[in-house]
Design a protein around this motif. Structure first.
Motif, short mmCIF file in Angstrom:
data_model
loop_
_atom_site.label_atom_id
_atom_site.label_comp_id
_atom_site.label_asym_id
_atom_site.label_seq_id
_atom_site.Cartn_x
_atom_site.Cartn_y
_atom_site.Cartn_z
N ASP A 119 -108.73 -79.35 -45.43
CA ASP A 119 -107.92 -79.06 -44.01
C ASP A 119 -106.90 -80.36 -43.58
OD1 ASP A 119 -108.74 -76.28 -43.94
OD2 ASP A 119 -110.36 -76.69 -42.02
N ALA A 129 -106.67 -75.19 -45.20
CA ALA A 129 -106.61 -74.33 -46.21
C ALA A 129 -107.48 -73.07 -46.24
CB ALA A 129 -107.82 -75.39 -47.09
N THR A 187 -102.56 -72.58 -48.09
CA THR A 187 -102.82 -72.84 -46.69
C THR A 187 -102.10 -71.55 -45.94
OG1 THR A 187 -100.35 -73.74 -46.47
CG2 THR A 187 -102.17 -75.10 -47.19
N ALA A 247 -104.04 -79.98 -45.82
CA ALA A 247 -103.47 -78.75 -45.42
C ALA A 247 -102.44 -79.18 -44.23
CB ALA A 247 -104.05 -77.52 -45.17
#
Lengths: 252, 252
Positions: free
Chosen positions: A194, A162, A147, A197
């Protein structure tokens, strides 16, 4: 879904084996998603550099003047970018990997004074190396997400996102599925890497209490392959890039 | 951090009391963040409407032609928007609340055929009503986030994002804090409400198995106030909006 930090990760140096550092400090289960801040990945890969080793060209000097930045730093950003989308008042580029971010993701935080730290050269490959290392060590089947933090359009603030994945598709496709009333769904592509993350970033923190490794447990998302490039919009379809290029042409 | 769904939420109708529906189905603890999909909030608030009740004007007809959309639907989007940022190939607007999204967030999913569903009029107020309802019922101190899903710049896919908050600041400010080496941090504003919304969205799903209420437990983020407007970038500072307006002027 349970999200927790791996405690007592030491200060990472060049050459450190992140997979074994993680496995020595926590127990891993099948389908865990191991979320790792790119900073420590880049450090282990020796991606630190010094401004005094860089010679700035004219373009770098011009951009540096607009920001009051060191021209050698700007040159480092240019060296890693295939396009400058905005050079001022923000300095937004697309890196050679297709990742759009401020200043090519080069960071002065959490690194020795005088040094800068790059993103990993190929974060998918970094994720794969660490993921295979963890799987070899533990015998468990995992996914890995590397990340960074990024700003967003229209809104203040950064979120965890990410930049590299191992054995997880960054996009989950709901195409063709139906809603509660039998209608075809409007939202068909969920950016799960994402979202994961971002969830992990809530526990990572940014400061000197930072935790660079977070485990997300309880999702069933492991895949046979997966690359971060599945998530990058093609140039042709990107209206926001078009808009930024328009500004570049007509001036602001 | 533990993230879990509230099971067996019934189909929501106009006038339903979402706070009591949640409290009857789960136990709440202090500092829980209750994350609620805007669809059910809007339904409880009676925000459904029918195309046959709308008369489309000329601007709506022109935009509708470009997309092959119903002009009455486009008129509904225009009625809720203070600016059209892009009218084609995507239809991106800023709503009267300052939320930038596709088609003003009007949705045909998960609602009876022939009906459309709007976003809540004021999602901060909706979050407050539900949050106070839960606090009165349980005696616990909670935060609430009302969510939608949104696309992003440069990348494919949607993520869960916050459109209304109660007793949580959407941005966590790390300004002035230092990193592991004592340097002032570069990343200073973390968009925690969006990170939480994204985490919850991983469990909400989109389809007919969807779970519209998710609880995030284990964070200590409750504040005395908070508004989603803290997160919206001012027009003056928004380079991406400038770019899109540039395209509007010169044509694409």
């Amino acid at each position: 879904m349970h999200v927790f930090t791996v405690e007592n990760i030491p200060m990472i140096k060049k050459g450190d084996d992140i997979a074994s550092i993680i496995c020595e400090r926590t127990s891993i289960e099948d389908n865990d998603v191991i979320v790792i801040a790119s900073t420590i990945v880049a450090k282990a890969e020796g991606r630190m550099f010094r401004l005094e080793d860089i010679i700035a060209g004219d373009e770098a000097k011009q951009i540096a003047d607009k920001h009051g930045l060191d021209a050698r730093f700007v040159q480092a950003v240019l060296n890693r970018s295939r396009e400058i989308l905005v050079d001022h008042p923000i300095f937004l580029v697309e890196t050679d990997n297709g990742h759009v971010c401020i200043k090519a993701g080069i960071d002065e935080s959490n690194v020795d004074k005088g040094y800068m730290i790059d993103l990993p050269v190929d974060s998918d490959k970094s994720a794969k190396n660490i993921g295979e290392g963890i799987e070899n060590w533990t015998g468990k089947k995992v996914s890995v997400i590397v990340t960074d933090t990024n700003g967003r359009a229209f809104k203040i603030g950064q979120t965890g996102i990410a930049i590299g994945v191992y054995r997880i598709h960054p996009i989950k496709n709901w195409k063709g599925q139906r809603d509660l009333f039998g209608n075809i769904l409007a939202v068909t592509e969920e950016a799960i890497a994402d979202e994961i993350a971002g969830a992990a970033n809530l526990l990572m923190g940014e400061g000197d209490g930072g935790c660079p490794v977070v485990i997300v447990r309880g999702l069933e998302l492991r895949s046979q392959d997966g690359s971060i490039k599945e998530m990058y919009r093609s140039d042709r379809e990107d209206i926001i890039k078009k808009g930024l290029r328009c500004l570049g042409k007509v001036g602001d």
